[in-house]
Design a protein around this motif. Structure first.
Motif, short mmCIF file in Angstrom:
data_model
loop_
_atom_site.label_atom_id
_atom_site.label_comp_id
_atom_site.label_asym_id
_atom_site.label_seq_id
_atom_site.Cartn_x
_atom_site.Cartn_y
_atom_site.Cartn_z
N GLN A 18 -78.15 29.09 108.01
CA GLN A 18 -77.59 30.26 108.56
C GLN A 18 -77.13 31.18 107.79
OE1 GLN A 18 -78.68 30.54 111.72
NE2 GLN A 18 -79.31 28.75 111.48
N THR A 19 -77.08 31.07 106.34
CA THR A 19 -76.36 32.15 105.41
C THR A 19 -77.35 32.92 105.01
OG1 THR A 19 -77.46 30.72 103.46
CG2 THR A 19 -75.35 29.86 104.38
N PRO A 20 -76.87 34.39 104.72
CA PRO A 20 -77.82 35.15 104.69
C PRO A 20 -78.58 35.27 103.43
CG PRO A 20 -75.57 36.08 104.73
CD PRO A 20 -75.44 34.52 105.01
N LYS A 21 -78.29 34.39 102.36
CA LYS A 21 -79.26 34.18 101.10
C LYS A 21 -80.33 33.20 101.59
CE LYS A 21 -79.42 32.44 96.48
NZ LYS A 21 -78.40 31.75 95.30
N PHE A 22 -79.97 32.36 102.40
CA PHE A 22 -81.10 31.41 102.89
C PHE A 22 -81.88 32.04 103.60
CE2 PHE A 22 -83.28 28.44 105.61
CZ PHE A 22 -83.23 27.41 105.17
N VAL A 23 -81.65 32.85 104.70
CA VAL A 23 -82.69 33.79 105.55
C VAL A 23 -83.44 34.83 104.59
CG1 VAL A 23 -82.56 35.43 107.33
CG2 VAL A 23 -81.18 33.54 107.44
N GLU A 24 -82.86 35.29 103.59
CA GLU A 24 -83.53 36.34 102.69
C GLU A 24 -84.73 35.69 101.81
OE1 GLU A 24 -82.34 39.32 98.84
OE2 GLU A 24 -80.68 38.34 100.06
N THR A 25 -84.18 34.57 101.19
CA THR A 25 -85.17 33.64 100.45
C THR A 25 -86.18 33.28 101.35
OG1 THR A 25 -83.31 33.03 99.08
CG2 THR A 25 -85.42 31.73 98.96
N LEU A 26 -86.03 32.94 102.59
CA LEU A 26 -86.92 32.34 103.36
C LEU A 26 -88.08 33.44 103.65
CD1 LEU A 26 -88.15 29.67 104.88
CD2 LEU A 26 -86.77 30.23 106.86
N ILE A 166 -97.38 13.64 98.65
CA ILE A 166 -96.00 13.47 98.70
C ILE A 166 -95.21 14.62 99.05
CG2 ILE A 166 -94.04 13.00 96.78
CD1 ILE A 166 -96.27 11.77 95.21
N ALA A 167 -95.54 15.86 98.82
CA ALA A 167 -94.86 16.93 99.44
C ALA A 167 -94.92 16.74 101.03
CB ALA A 167 -95.22 18.14 98.97
N LYS A 168 -95.99 16.37 101.54
CA LYS A 168 -96.15 16.26 102.98
C LYS A 168 -95.20 15.29 103.30
CE LYS A 168 -101.15 17.91 103.02
NZ LYS A 168 -102.42 17.51 103.15
N ASN A 169 -95.09 14.06 102.75
CA ASN A 169 -94.24 13.08 103.31
C ASN A 169 -92.50 13.59 103.29
OD1 ASN A 169 -96.19 11.08 103.58
ND2 ASN A 169 -95.69 10.60 101.37
N ILE A 170 -92.36 14.32 102.18
CA ILE A 170 -91.11 15.08 102.35
C ILE A 170 -90.99 15.95 103.50
CG2 ILE A 170 -89.52 16.77 101.01
CD1 ILE A 170 -90.58 15.38 98.34
N ALA A 171 -92.07 16.71 103.88
CA ALA A 171 -91.89 17.67 104.73
C ALA A 171 -91.69 16.86 106.24
CB ALA A 171 -93.31 18.43 105.00
N LYS A 172 -92.12 15.47 106.36
CA LYS A 172 -92.01 14.88 107.66
C LYS A 172 -90.69 14.53 107.57
CE LYS A 172 -96.74 12.99 107.67
NZ LYS A 172 -97.58 11.55 107.78
N VAL A 173 -90.10 13.98 106.49
CA VAL A 173 -88.57 13.80 106.47
C VAL A 173 -87.92 15.14 107.10
CG1 VAL A 173 -86.64 12.71 105.20
CG2 VAL A 173 -88.98 11.83 105.09
N MET A 174 -87.97 15.99 106.58
CA MET A 174 -87.35 17.20 106.92
C MET A 174 -87.44 17.58 108.43
SD MET A 174 -88.31 19.60 103.72
CE MET A 174 -87.07 20.99 103.80
N LYS A 175 -88.70 17.43 108.90
CA LYS A 175 -88.67 17.55 110.33
C LYS A 175 -87.87 16.66 111.23
CE LYS A 175 -93.44 19.57 109.73
NZ LYS A 175 -94.81 19.21 110.04
N LYS A 176 -87.88 15.35 110.57
CA LYS A 176 -87.27 14.47 111.47
C LYS A 176 -85.62 14.90 111.33
CE LYS A 176 -89.90 10.43 110.68
NZ LYS A 176 -90.30 9.03 109.98
N GLU A 177 -85.43 15.28 110.30
CA GLU A 177 -83.89 15.82 110.15
C GLU A 177 -83.47 17.29 110.90
OE1 GLU A 177 -81.49 13.84 109.08
OE2 GLU A 177 -82.93 12.64 109.04
N ASN A 178 -84.64 17.63 111.77
CA ASN A 178 -84.72 18.87 112.53
C ASN A 178 -84.43 20.09 111.94
OD1 ASN A 178 -84.36 17.31 115.06
ND2 ASN A 178 -82.25 16.94 114.52
N ILE A 179 -85.11 20.13 110.66
CA ILE A 179 -85.67 21.33 109.89
C ILE A 179 -86.64 21.92 110.67
CG2 ILE A 179 -86.03 22.56 107.94
CD1 ILE A 179 -83.39 21.19 107.67
N GLU A 180 -86.52 23.34 111.09
CA GLU A 180 -87.55 24.08 111.82
C GLU A 180 -88.79 24.68 110.93
OE1 GLU A 180 -85.78 26.70 114.66
OE2 GLU A 180 -84.59 25.30 115.64
N ASP A 181 -89.80 24.81 111.21
CA ASP A 181 -90.95 25.47 110.80
C ASP A 181 -90.96 24.91 109.27
OD1 ASP A 181 -91.27 27.16 113.02
OD2 ASP A 181 -89.52 28.59 112.40
N VAL A 182 -91.37 23.93 109.18
CA VAL A 182 -91.39 23.25 107.83
C VAL A 182 -92.69 23.38 107.28
CG1 VAL A 182 -90.99 21.21 106.48
CG2 VAL A 182 -89.41 21.56 108.01
#
Length: 356
Positions: A18-26, A166-182
């Motif tokens: 939710q930080t401005p820098k994160f939103v800007e980078t994304l 390998i990156a796709k496996n990392i993405a799956k873990v991120m999704k399980k941790e409720n990171i959106e739009d991965v």
């Protein structure tokens, strides 16, 4: 993969969402996808030279270059404009599997390496392809991922597919941790923002600089290219396969004009395997040219000792300099990092290098 380290990084990443820098980078990453996906196959085929400059110079992999116009012009001149466009279309929109498209592009096109190719592929389909470069390698090493490519010639299409999985496996873990739009660009964001700052220790792989006989030619070409790039970063006119004297074509030359005194050359020969006589002969011929300030032999420490011994026997030892391959790689990495950071400051306006 060390899941504990990964989960710890994801937790920190999530806390910043939710930080401005994160939103800007994304948003910047999303804008890049939108920009590069606007280039259809037909649009790439119809690019003019100015359009191609914008297309290539906007890539993150080009941040090390201050004068991007010079680099893009060099890429076009070395490959041919139509040929470059044809290969870009095939890389991004070709029907063959991505590993074959990857290998064809890197085999046929000079001046654009694995980091650039992966970046273009990732923008074209961020759910399938990941950006991969030296920074990514350090991040994967930190996560205890094995069998990573150490040199550019090891970045094959087949290896790239492994890295994307390998990156796709990392993405799956991120999704399980409720990171959106991965996507895999989000994975890249995680690597750069959270994991890379933790990768201070150098690799402990004792065999990282050992190569087989079959790989020596590829390593030779890679080191030669890095010497050329180091020279360019330092402000020299830098070229490979240069005819420095009659019957002597050397691996690389740095050239500079010094006032009204004329041109000064620094000559480099790379040796990765085999007989050193041709290297010594080329450097000896080059050293006899008045414009040549220094001649430099590049090899591993064992071969450099042999080169120095034989150079002394032919009176070349007084002028010969030696440069260890490991140091060439380290200098290239450090210069690339330094120039990337400096160029991100935007101290020199783009218009300074634009054609009138």
């Amino acid at each position: 993969m060390d899941e504990h380290k990964l989960l710890s990084a994801i937790k920190q990443f999530k806390n910043k969402q939710q930080t401005p820098k994160f939103v800007e980078t994304l948003q910047e990453r999303n804008d890049r996808v939108k920009y590069y996906q606007s280039f259809t196959a037909d649009k790439i085929k119809n690019l003019n030279i100015d359009d191609m400059y914008e297309y290539i110079s906007n890539l993150w992999s080009m941040l090390i270059w201050g004068n991007k116009q010079y680099i893009v012009d060099k890429i076009i001149n070395e490959n041919g404009f139509d040929n470059l466009k044809e290969h870009l279309v095939n890389l991004i929109y070709g029907k063959e599997h991505v590993d074959k498209r990857w290998n064809t592009f890197l085999s046929d096109i000079k001046g654009l390496g694995p980091s650039t190719v992966s970046e273009l592929l990732s923008y074209s389909n961020p759910n399938e392809y990941v950006i991969f470069n030296k920074t990514s390698i350090k991040c994967f090493e930190y996560l205890s991922i094995k069998n990573l490519p150490l040199y550019n010639y090891q970045f094959t299409g087949e290896k790239y597919i492994e890295l994307c999985n390998i990156a796709k496996n990392i993405a799956k873990v991120m999704k399980k941790e409720n990171i959106e739009d991965v996507s895999l660009l989000t994975v890249d964001f995680l690597l750069w923002d959270e994991i890379f700052p933790l990768t201070n220790k150098k690799s402990k792989n004792k065999d990282e600089n050992k190569v087989t006989n079959d790989e020596c030619l590829y390593l030779h070409d890679e080191i030669k290219q890095k010497v050329v790039e180091i020279g360019t970063l330092l402000g020299f006119r830098s070229r490979s396969e240069f005819p420095i004297a009659k019957g002597a074509r050397v691996d690389a030359v740095w050239e500079v004009n010094i006032g009204n005194m004329g041109t000064v050359n620094y000559v480099f020969e790379v040796q990765t395997k085999g007989d050193i006589n041709s290297l010594l002969l080329n450097l000896e011929k080059a050293s006899n040219k008045p414009s040549v300030q220094s001649v430099v032999a590049i090899s591993d420490s064992k071969q450099l000792n042999k080169i120095e011994e034989e150079a002394n026997e032919i009176q070349l030892g007084k002028v010969l300099k030696t440069w260890d391959i490991k140091d060439v790689l380290e200098v290239h990495d450090n210069l690339s990092k330094a120039y990337t950071i400096i160029n991100q400051l935007g101290l020199v306006p783009k218009s300074l290098f634009n054609k009138e």
